[in-house]
Motif scaffolding. Structure first.
Motif, PDB file in Angstrom:
ATOM      1  N   GLN A  66       0.841  -1.195   0.000  1.00  0.00           N
ATOM      2  CA  GLN A  66       0.000   0.000   0.000  1.00  0.00           C
ATOM      3  C   GLN A  66       0.875   1.242   0.000  1.00  0.00           C
ATOM      4  O   GLN A  66       1.882   1.302   0.704  1.00  0.00           O
ATOM      5  N   ILE A  67       0.453   2.232  -0.780  1.00  0.00           N
ATOM      6  CA  ILE A  67       1.141   3.518  -0.827  1.00  0.00           C
ATOM      7  C   ILE A  67       0.113   4.565  -0.430  1.00  0.00           C
ATOM      8  O   ILE A  67      -0.911   4.709  -1.102  1.00  0.00           O
ATOM      9  N   GLN A  68       0.386   5.269   0.667  1.00  0.00           N
ATOM     10  CA  GLN A  68      -0.581   6.228   1.180  1.00  0.00           C
ATOM     11  C   GLN A  68       0.032   7.618   1.236  1.00  0.00           C
ATOM     12  O   GLN A  68       1.198   7.776   1.609  1.00  0.00           O
ATOM     13  N   ALA A  69      -0.773   8.598   0.870  1.00  0.00           N
ATOM     14  CA  ALA A  69      -0.337   9.993   0.932  1.00  0.00           C
ATOM     15  C   ALA A  69      -0.700  10.548   2.301  1.00  0.00           C
ATOM     16  O   ALA A  69      -1.867  10.559   2.686  1.00  0.00           O
ATOM     17  N   ASN A  70       0.300  10.980   3.025  1.00  0.00           N
ATOM     18  CA  ASN A  70       0.104  11.605   4.332  1.00  0.00           C
ATOM     19  C   ASN A  70       0.589  13.041   4.252  1.00  0.00           C
ATOM     20  O   ASN A  70       1.671  13.376   4.739  1.00  0.00           O
ATOM     21  N   GLY A  71      -0.201  13.881   3.610  1.00  0.00           N
ATOM     22  CA  GLY A  71       0.223  15.259   3.399  1.00  0.00           C
ATOM     23  C   GLY A  71       1.361  15.304   2.401  1.00  0.00           C
ATOM     24  O   GLY A  71       1.283  14.722   1.328  1.00  0.00           O
TER      25      GLY A  71
END
Length: 143
Positions: A66-71
């Motif tokens: 999983q690749i998640q954008a955190n800001g």
């Protein structure tokens, strides 16, 4: 008794189209042989939704990155375990070194640029993964 039929022996003003039809048929056959029958595309695997809707635990052999954008930053997870970007490829090498079934899924955040997803796909290829699937929101919803 000539072939002109009129008996006058003058020039015939009609065009003989039989040789033109012969040439067109030969060209048609040549083009039919030259043109490929069907173009071949990419072989793809699409993850299928489960047949049953019970709350069974996911298969432990399934690897989902999983690749998640955190800001402004990006976080990476392999099966819900967080990893740094530099540690993903060695971990995938470790996981897939002993497996015969080398299938991996990549789930990217919709807010991310695809270059982040393509980097993870490259990590999978370098780890020797044969089949890499993308989990989209529609696939995840079971459509």
């Amino acid at each position: 008794m000539g072939m002109g039929g009129g008996g006058t022996g003058g020039a015939v003003s009609e065009i003989n189209v039989t040789p033109l039809i012969d040439v067109l048929l030969v060209l048609l056959i040549i083009f039919m042989v030259i043109v490929p029958v069907t173009p071949h595309g990419l072989d793809t695997l699409i993850p299928q939704p489960p047949k049953t809707h019970d709350d069974s635990p996911p298969d432990p052999n399934t690897i989902v990155v999983q690749i998640q954008a955190n800001g402004p930053t990006t976080s990476y997870k392999i099966n819900e375990t967080a990893f740094a970007k530099a540690d993903i490829e060695p971990k995938l090498l470790e996981i897939f070194s002993t497996r015969q079934n080398k299938v991996m899924f990549v789930k990217g955040d919709p807010a991310l640029d695809f270059s982040k997803v393509s980097e993870v796909i490259d990590f999978g290829h370098q780890a020797g993964v044969d089949n890499i699937g993308l989990i989209t929101p529609r696939v995840e919803a079971g459509q």
